[in-house]
Write a protein that holds these residues in place. Structure first.
Motif, PDB file in Angstrom:
ATOM      1  N   SER A 124       0.811  -1.226   0.000  1.00  0.00           N
ATOM      2  CA  SER A 124       0.000   0.000   0.000  1.00  0.00           C
ATOM      3  C   SER A 124       0.838   1.268   0.000  1.00  0.00           C
ATOM      4  O   SER A 124       0.306   2.356  -0.246  1.00  0.00           O
ATOM      5  CB  SER A 124      -0.927   0.012   1.222  1.00  0.00           C
ATOM      6  N   GLN A 125       2.141   1.141   0.263  1.00  0.00           N
ATOM      7  CA  GLN A 125       2.983   2.326   0.384  1.00  0.00           C
ATOM      8  C   GLN A 125       3.562   2.799  -0.941  1.00  0.00           C
ATOM      9  O   GLN A 125       3.993   3.952  -1.038  1.00  0.00           O
ATOM     10  CB  GLN A 125       4.122   2.047   1.371  1.00  0.00           C
ATOM     11  N   ALA A 126       3.578   1.942  -1.936  1.00  0.00           N
ATOM     12  CA  ALA A 126       4.135   2.340  -3.230  1.00  0.00           C
ATOM     13  C   ALA A 126       3.489   1.507  -4.333  1.00  0.00           C
ATOM     14  O   ALA A 126       3.384   0.282  -4.211  1.00  0.00           O
ATOM     15  CB  ALA A 126       5.658   2.162  -3.246  1.00  0.00           C
ATOM     16  N   LYS A 127       3.068   2.168  -5.383  1.00  0.00           N
ATOM     17  CA  LYS A 127       2.406   1.474  -6.482  1.00  0.00           C
ATOM     18  C   LYS A 127       3.334   0.484  -7.154  1.00  0.00           C
ATOM     19  O   LYS A 127       2.920  -0.595  -7.580  1.00  0.00           O
ATOM     20  CB  LYS A 127       1.920   2.506  -7.508  1.00  0.00           C
ATOM     21  N   ILE A 128       4.612   0.815  -7.238  1.00  0.00           N
ATOM     22  CA  ILE A 128       5.558  -0.075  -7.908  1.00  0.00           C
ATOM     23  C   ILE A 128       5.731  -1.374  -7.126  1.00  0.00           C
ATOM     24  O   ILE A 128       5.908  -2.451  -7.712  1.00  0.00           O
ATOM     25  CB  ILE A 128       6.917   0.651  -8.108  1.00  0.00           C
ATOM     26  N   ILE A 129       5.656  -1.291  -5.782  1.00  0.00           N
ATOM     27  CA  ILE A 129       5.756  -2.510  -4.968  1.00  0.00           C
ATOM     28  C   ILE A 129       4.520  -3.381  -5.188  1.00  0.00           C
ATOM     29  O   ILE A 129       4.617  -4.609  -5.311  1.00  0.00           O
ATOM     30  CB  ILE A 129       5.913  -2.143  -3.492  1.00  0.00           C
ATOM     31  N   PHE A 181      -7.062  -3.887  -0.023  1.00  0.00           N
ATOM     32  CA  PHE A 181      -8.259  -3.175  -0.479  1.00  0.00           C
ATOM     33  C   PHE A 181      -8.713  -2.147   0.563  1.00  0.00           C
ATOM     34  O   PHE A 181      -9.070  -1.010   0.224  1.00  0.00           O
ATOM     35  CB  PHE A 181      -9.378  -4.178  -0.748  1.00  0.00           C
ATOM     36  N   GLY A 182      -8.690  -2.528   1.838  1.00  0.00           N
ATOM     37  CA  GLY A 182      -9.093  -1.599   2.879  1.00  0.00           C
ATOM     38  C   GLY A 182      -8.124  -0.447   3.051  1.00  0.00           C
ATOM     39  O   GLY A 182      -8.541   0.715   3.233  1.00  0.00           O
ATOM     40  N   LEU A 183      -6.824  -0.725   2.976  1.00  0.00           N
ATOM     41  CA  LEU A 183      -5.829   0.335   3.139  1.00  0.00           C
ATOM     42  C   LEU A 183      -5.914   1.353   2.013  1.00  0.00           C
ATOM     43  O   LEU A 183      -5.776   2.563   2.242  1.00  0.00           O
ATOM     44  CB  LEU A 183      -4.428  -0.272   3.196  1.00  0.00           C
ATOM     45  N   LEU A 184      -6.129   0.886   0.802  1.00  0.00           N
ATOM     46  CA  LEU A 184      -6.191   1.789  -0.336  1.00  0.00           C
ATOM     47  C   LEU A 184      -7.544   2.485  -0.464  1.00  0.00           C
ATOM     48  O   LEU A 184      -7.683   3.426  -1.241  1.00  0.00           O
ATOM     49  CB  LEU A 184      -5.893   1.030  -1.636  1.00  0.00           C
ATOM     50  N   GLY A 185      -8.527   2.025   0.290  1.00  0.00           N
ATOM     51  CA  GLY A 185      -9.863   2.610   0.196  1.00  0.00           C
ATOM     52  C   GLY A 185     -10.153   3.693   1.217  1.00  0.00           C
ATOM     53  O   GLY A 185     -11.305   4.100   1.372  1.00  0.00           O
ATOM     54  N   ALA A 186      -9.127   4.159   1.929  1.00  0.00           N
ATOM     55  CA  ALA A 186      -9.333   5.218   2.921  1.00  0.00           C
ATOM     56  C   ALA A 186      -9.777   6.506   2.242  1.00  0.00           C
ATOM     57  O   ALA A 186      -9.430   6.783   1.087  1.00  0.00           O
ATOM     58  CB  ALA A 186      -8.050   5.448   3.719  1.00  0.00           C
ATOM     59  N   ASP A 187     -10.550   7.306   2.956  1.00  0.00           N
ATOM     60  CA  ASP A 187     -11.102   8.550   2.427  1.00  0.00           C
ATOM     61  C   ASP A 187      -9.975   9.515   2.058  1.00  0.00           C
ATOM     62  O   ASP A 187      -9.061   9.777   2.842  1.00  0.00           O
ATOM     63  CB  ASP A 187     -12.020   9.181   3.482  1.00  0.00           C
ATOM     64  N   GLY A 188     -10.056  10.061   0.832  1.00  0.00           N
ATOM     65  CA  GLY A 188      -9.045  11.007   0.393  1.00  0.00           C
ATOM     66  C   GLY A 188      -9.026  12.282   1.208  1.00  0.00           C
ATOM     67  O   GLY A 188      -7.973  12.905   1.394  1.00  0.00           O
ATOM     68  N   LEU A 205      -0.738   5.960   8.348  1.00  0.00           N
ATOM     69  CA  LEU A 205      -1.114   4.556   8.500  1.00  0.00           C
ATOM     70  C   LEU A 205      -1.947   4.333   9.756  1.00  0.00           C
ATOM     71  O   LEU A 205      -2.979   3.652   9.721  1.00  0.00           O
ATOM     72  CB  LEU A 205       0.143   3.684   8.562  1.00  0.00           C
ATOM     73  N   ARG A 206      -1.504   4.910  10.861  1.00  0.00           N
ATOM     74  CA  ARG A 206      -2.117   4.633  12.155  1.00  0.00           C
ATOM     75  C   ARG A 206      -3.487   5.285  12.314  1.00  0.00           C
ATOM     76  O   ARG A 206      -4.391   4.682  12.900  1.00  0.00           O
ATOM     77  CB  ARG A 206      -1.174   5.110  13.263  1.00  0.00           C
ATOM     78  N   LYS A 207      -3.650   6.500  11.795  1.00  0.00           N
ATOM     79  CA  LYS A 207      -4.868   7.253  12.058  1.00  0.00           C
ATOM     80  C   LYS A 207      -5.859   7.273  10.896  1.00  0.00           C
ATOM     81  O   LYS A 207      -7.024   7.628  11.104  1.00  0.00           O
ATOM     82  CB  LYS A 207      -4.514   8.691  12.439  1.00  0.00           C
ATOM     83  N   VAL A 208      -5.413   6.899   9.712  1.00  0.00           N
ATOM     84  CA  VAL A 208      -6.309   6.955   8.554  1.00  0.00           C
ATOM     85  C   VAL A 208      -6.483   5.586   7.912  1.00  0.00           C
ATOM     86  O   VAL A 208      -7.600   5.067   7.798  1.00  0.00           O
ATOM     87  CB  VAL A 208      -5.791   7.977   7.512  1.00  0.00           C
ATOM     88  N   MET A 209      -5.385   4.978   7.502  1.00  0.00           N
ATOM     89  CA  MET A 209      -5.480   3.794   6.662  1.00  0.00           C
ATOM     90  C   MET A 209      -5.917   2.553   7.427  1.00  0.00           C
ATOM     91  O   MET A 209      -6.824   1.836   6.981  1.00  0.00           O
ATOM     92  CB  MET A 209      -4.134   3.563   5.961  1.00  0.00           C
ATOM     93  N   PHE A 210      -5.291   2.275   8.574  1.00  0.00           N
ATOM     94  CA  PHE A 210      -5.673   1.077   9.322  1.00  0.00           C
ATOM     95  C   PHE A 210      -7.095   1.147   9.884  1.00  0.00           C
ATOM     96  O   PHE A 210      -7.836   0.157   9.795  1.00  0.00           O
ATOM     97  CB  PHE A 210      -4.661   0.799  10.430  1.00  0.00           C
ATOM     98  N   PRO A 211      -7.536   2.262  10.489  1.00  0.00           N
ATOM     99  CA  PRO A 211      -8.946   2.312  10.924  1.00  0.00           C
ATOM    100  C   PRO A 211      -9.930   2.122   9.774  1.00  0.00           C
ATOM    101  O   PRO A 211     -10.950   1.448   9.930  1.00  0.00           O
ATOM    102  CB  PRO A 211      -9.067   3.707  11.541  1.00  0.00           C
ATOM    103  N   SER A 212      -9.623   2.690   8.608  1.00  0.00           N
ATOM    104  CA  SER A 212     -10.517   2.527   7.462  1.00  0.00           C
ATOM    105  C   SER A 212     -10.490   1.105   6.913  1.00  0.00           C
ATOM    106  O   SER A 212     -11.468   0.649   6.310  1.00  0.00           O
ATOM    107  CB  SER A 212     -10.122   3.513   6.355  1.00  0.00           C
ATOM    108  N   ALA A 213      -9.382   0.414   7.109  1.00  0.00           N
ATOM    109  CA  ALA A 213      -9.235  -0.932   6.549  1.00  0.00           C
ATOM    110  C   ALA A 213      -9.816  -2.019   7.433  1.00  0.00           C
ATOM    111  O   ALA A 213      -9.908  -3.171   6.996  1.00  0.00           O
ATOM    112  CB  ALA A 213      -7.756  -1.222   6.297  1.00  0.00           C
ATOM    113  N   LEU A 214     -10.197  -1.703   8.670  1.00  0.00           N
ATOM    114  CA  LEU A 214     -10.628  -2.748   9.599  1.00  0.00           C
ATOM    115  C   LEU A 214     -11.790  -3.596   9.081  1.00  0.00           C
ATOM    116  O   LEU A 214     -11.747  -4.830   9.199  1.00  0.00           O
ATOM    117  CB  LEU A 214     -10.974  -2.123  10.950  1.00  0.00           C
ATOM    118  N   PRO A 215     -12.866  -3.013   8.523  1.00  0.00           N
ATOM    119  CA  PRO A 215     -13.950  -3.881   8.029  1.00  0.00           C
ATOM    120  C   PRO A 215     -13.480  -4.869   6.966  1.00  0.00           C
ATOM    121  O   PRO A 215     -13.834  -6.055   7.002  1.00  0.00           O
ATOM    122  CB  PRO A 215     -14.972  -2.883   7.466  1.00  0.00           C
TER     123      PRO A 215
END
Length: 301
Positions: A124-129, A181-188, A205-215
């Protein structure tokens, strides 16, 4: 008596035109509250009804469909319960095998969660990865376990470690896919807010991506939990050394028609293992994000 000046210009609320233009404010109705007993009934009764129907079909097939010579293929359900669960020698044998498979499945699932979340976070940190790793993950998921059994045997032998690896391989991909999918789907907008406050990558990661990815993460965990049980049973078929698991018992019973009752009992226990871990992670999901997720999704059905 004369009217006050200008009163003839003010329309009366009793005038038909004015009355027709008045729109009543919508009445806000509180959502009907459902009692706890009714919620439990809704959750329990449909599966029980379906189970009763399956057992009824089972009795019907044994009684009217199978010939007398082939009735041993599908014994009566009450005979399965009597021989497989009420005779202590048979039950203790199945319980020991169940504990062995449960331990293997738990270890494999734990390792799959650690590895899957780490890989998804990295992707989720780099598109090339993501582009580099995703085809490899799909290829790993598509490889049949039977095709790599010789390699696993060569690397790890035929004991518990080999069975754990099978569990990891089978349950790994859904965790990666759903977590990514959850990590990349966080609100812009939340990303923009972190950027506005000069937040670093860890804060994002801690305040936006992981909370949004939990479901999405819990959806993957529920799938992988059931797959880990499948992996433990499949591993038993290929790797027979070490503690005897439920898969080895199924293999043993299937080779002798005298053990048909124990075979069905072992299959029932294996099914119950999958149901229990699925419900366990569902309860964990409700405990962690249940209320928040229900409010976001409209409360469910």
């Amino acid at each position: 008596m004369t009217d006050r000046p200008g009163t003839d210009l003010v329309p009366s609320v009793t005038d038909p035109i004015v009355t027709s233009a008045i729109v009543e404010a919508p009445t806000v109705r509180a959502a009907p509250t459902v009692s706890r007993s009714r919620r439990v009934a809704r959750a329990v009764i449909p599966p029980l009804v379906l189970l009763a129907a399956v057992i009824g079909v089972w009795y019907y097939v044994h009684r009217f469909v199978l010939s007398q010579r082939r009735k041993f293929v599908l014994p009566y359900p009450h005979d399965v319960v009597r021989v497989g669960f009420l005779e202590w020698d048979n039950l203790s044998e199945l319980l020991e095998a169940t504990w062995s498979s449960t331990r293997v499945a738990a270890i494999g699932l734990f390792l799959a969660i650690l590895l899957g979340v780490a890989v998804a976070t990295l992707m989720s940190q780099a598109k090339i990865i993501e582009r580099a790793m995703f085809p490899m993950l799909v290829a790993l998921q598509a490889i049949p376990i039977l095709a790599i059994v010789p390699l696993i045997t060569f690397w790890l032998g035929t004991g518990q470690n080999a069975r754990v690896l099978v569990c990891v391989i089978i349950s790994f991909f859904p965790i990666v896919l759903n977590t990514l999918f959850g990590l990349l789907g966080a609100d812009g907008g939340l990303h923009d807010l972190v950027t506005l406050h000069r937040g670093d990558r860890w804060t994002r990661l801690r305040k936006v991506m992981f909370p949004s990815a939990l479901p999405a993460m819990f959806a993957g965990l529920r799938i992988s939990a059931g797959l880990s049980v499948v992996g433990a049973i499949v591993g038993d078929f290929f790797f027979g050394r070490g503690d005897v698991g439920i898969g080895q018992r199924i293999k043993q019973y299937s080779l002798n028609s005298n053990y048909n009752h124990q075979l069905f009992a072992a299959v029932i226990i294996a099914s119950m293992m999958g149901i229990i871990v699925f419900l366990l992670f569902g309860a964990l999901q409700s405990a962690v994000i249940g209320k928040w997720h229900d409010s976001k999704s409209g409360g469910g059905r």
